[in-house]
Enzyme design. Structure first.
Site, short mmCIF file in Angstrom:
data_model
loop_
_atom_site.label_atom_id
_atom_site.label_comp_id
_atom_site.label_asym_id
_atom_site.label_seq_id
_atom_site.Cartn_x
_atom_site.Cartn_y
_atom_site.Cartn_z
N PRO A 107 0.83 -1.21 0.00
CA PRO A 107 0.00 0.00 0.00
C PRO A 107 0.87 1.27 0.00
O PRO A 107 0.42 2.33 -0.39
CB PRO A 107 -0.79 -0.11 1.31
CG PRO A 107 -0.68 -1.52 1.75
CD PRO A 107 0.62 -2.04 1.20
N GLU A 151 2.34 -7.11 8.68
CA GLU A 151 2.63 -5.66 8.58
C GLU A 151 3.69 -5.39 7.53
O GLU A 151 4.14 -4.27 7.38
CB GLU A 151 3.12 -5.14 9.95
CG GLU A 151 2.09 -5.25 11.07
CD GLU A 151 0.73 -4.70 10.65
OE1 GLU A 151 -0.26 -5.43 10.70
OE2 GLU A 151 0.70 -3.52 10.24
N ASP A 155 -6.18 0.32 -25.87
CA ASP A 155 -6.60 0.22 -24.47
C ASP A 155 -7.11 1.55 -23.97
O ASP A 155 -6.69 2.60 -24.44
CB ASP A 155 -5.37 -0.10 -23.61
CG ASP A 155 -5.16 -1.59 -23.48
OD1 ASP A 155 -6.08 -2.33 -23.83
OD2 ASP A 155 -4.09 -1.99 -23.05
C1 LIG Z 1 8.07 -3.64 1.64
O1 LIG Z 1 6.71 -3.94 1.30
C2 LIG Z 1 6.00 -4.76 2.14
O2 LIG Z 1 6.47 -5.13 3.18
C3 LIG Z 1 4.61 -5.16 1.70
O3 LIG Z 1 3.89 -5.76 2.79
C4 LIG Z 1 2.53 -5.91 2.68
C5 LIG Z 1 1.76 -6.01 3.84
C6 LIG Z 1 0.38 -6.17 3.76
C7 LIG Z 1 -0.24 -6.24 2.53
C8 LIG Z 1 0.51 -6.16 1.37
C9 LIG Z 1 -0.16 -6.30 0.05
O4 LIG Z 1 -0.24 -5.11 -0.70
C10 LIG Z 1 -1.39 -4.34 -0.51
O5 LIG Z 1 -2.12 -4.45 0.43
C11 LIG Z 1 -1.61 -3.35 -1.58
C12 LIG Z 1 -0.86 -3.19 -2.71
N1 LIG Z 1 -1.42 -2.18 -3.42
N2 LIG Z 1 -2.46 -1.68 -2.74
C13 LIG Z 1 -2.60 -2.39 -1.60
C14 LIG Z 1 1.91 -6.00 1.43
#
Ligand SMILES: COC(=O)COc1cccc(COC(=O)c2cn[nH]c2)c1
Length: 243
Positions: free
Chosen positions: A88, A115, A173
């Site tokens: 996110p 998280e 598109d």
């Molecule tokens: C370094 O990056 C991370 O640690 C990613 O970690 C997470 C944690 C919880 C959920 C997510 C999945 O992505 C989304 O929720 C998301 C992507 N696009 N919109 C919503 C990913």
């Protein structure tokens, strides 16, 4: 193109082997490999997460496990991938991103949960010169990255030569000219008292093109004024401005 996905829910990626994407894999246009992150744990509980430093709710995915998994998967193929982490907190994933990645020889998707993944995993990969894109598919929070990977892989693979039956549809598109697609119609001419717009049955291709452009401008102005504002000056001709 080779695509690797590392996840604690490999089954979640099964839809990638269906339909159009499944055919692209069968045709050898895409090699897909899905890896279970837990294969790189060494404890009886196969722990992939731990409590966050600094306290707070939830758990963080452990760097050791991710580091070993990434190293192992990277070594499976000489091609250096773009590493993609859905989050996110990422840069927006757009059609332009899909176009860019469609030119890559390899993509490696790392699916976070809880998280998130310990930030040092991304920092270490970047420190080794690997391109890492932290991207968001929208302003909402999912439970994990897997659904985002399904979305992004579909958006990218459909752009690969030979995947879509009719390449023109990828060129036309939504967003390809910066506008939203207007309405589409097929037979019957009248359905539940609703008729197909006359112009579309006129055979007058100039009028049809003008009508479609006007509908796209109208819809974009109504639903996505931000896209209209972002259009370069030259993108709108005199007739468009009259609209
Ligand atoms: C370094 O990056 C991370 O640690 C990613 O970690 C997470 C944690 C919880 C959920 C997510 C999945 O992505 C989304 O929720 C998301 C992507 N696009 N919109 C919503 C990913």
């Amino acid at each position: 193109m080779r695509i690797d996905v590392i996840t604690i829910f490999p089954g979640y990626l099964a839809p990638l082997r269906e339909a159009l994407l499944g055919r692209a894999i069968a045709a050898g246009l895409v090699d897909l490999d899905v890896h279970d992150l837990r294969d790189w744990t060494h404890d009886v509980h196969q722990a992939v997460d731990d409590a966050p430093y600094g306290g707070g709710p939830g758990m963080v995915m452990r760097p050791q496990v991710w580091g070993e998994a990434l190293d192992a998967v990277l070594a499976r193929d000489a091609r250096t991938p773009r590493i993609v982490v859905p989050t996110p907190a990422g840069r927006p994933f757009t059609q332009a991103t899909a176009q860019e990645w469609a030119g890559a020889e390899r993509l490696l998707f790392a699916c976070g949960r809880y998280e998130g993944i310990d930030q040092r995993v991304v920092d270490d990969a970047r420190g080794r010169g690997l391109p890492v894109d932290e991207v968001s598919i929208g302003d909402y929070v999912l439970v994990g990255g897997e659904a985002a990977v399904l979305v992004m892989v579909e958006a990218v693979v459909r752009l690969l030569p030979g995947v879509l039956g009719n390449p023109a549809s990828a060129e036309q598109d939504s967003f390809s000219d910066g506008l939203l697609e207007g309405p589409a119609y097929t037979r019957p001419e009248t359905w539940r008292g609703l008729a197909v717009p006359e112009v579309l049955r006129s055979g007058n291709h100039a009028a049809i093109a003008r009508w479609r452009r006007d509908r796209a401008l109208e819809r974009t102005a109504q639903r996505r004024p931000d896209l209209l504002a972002a259009l370069p000056e030259r993108a709108l001709d005199k007739a468009d401005r009259a609209f």
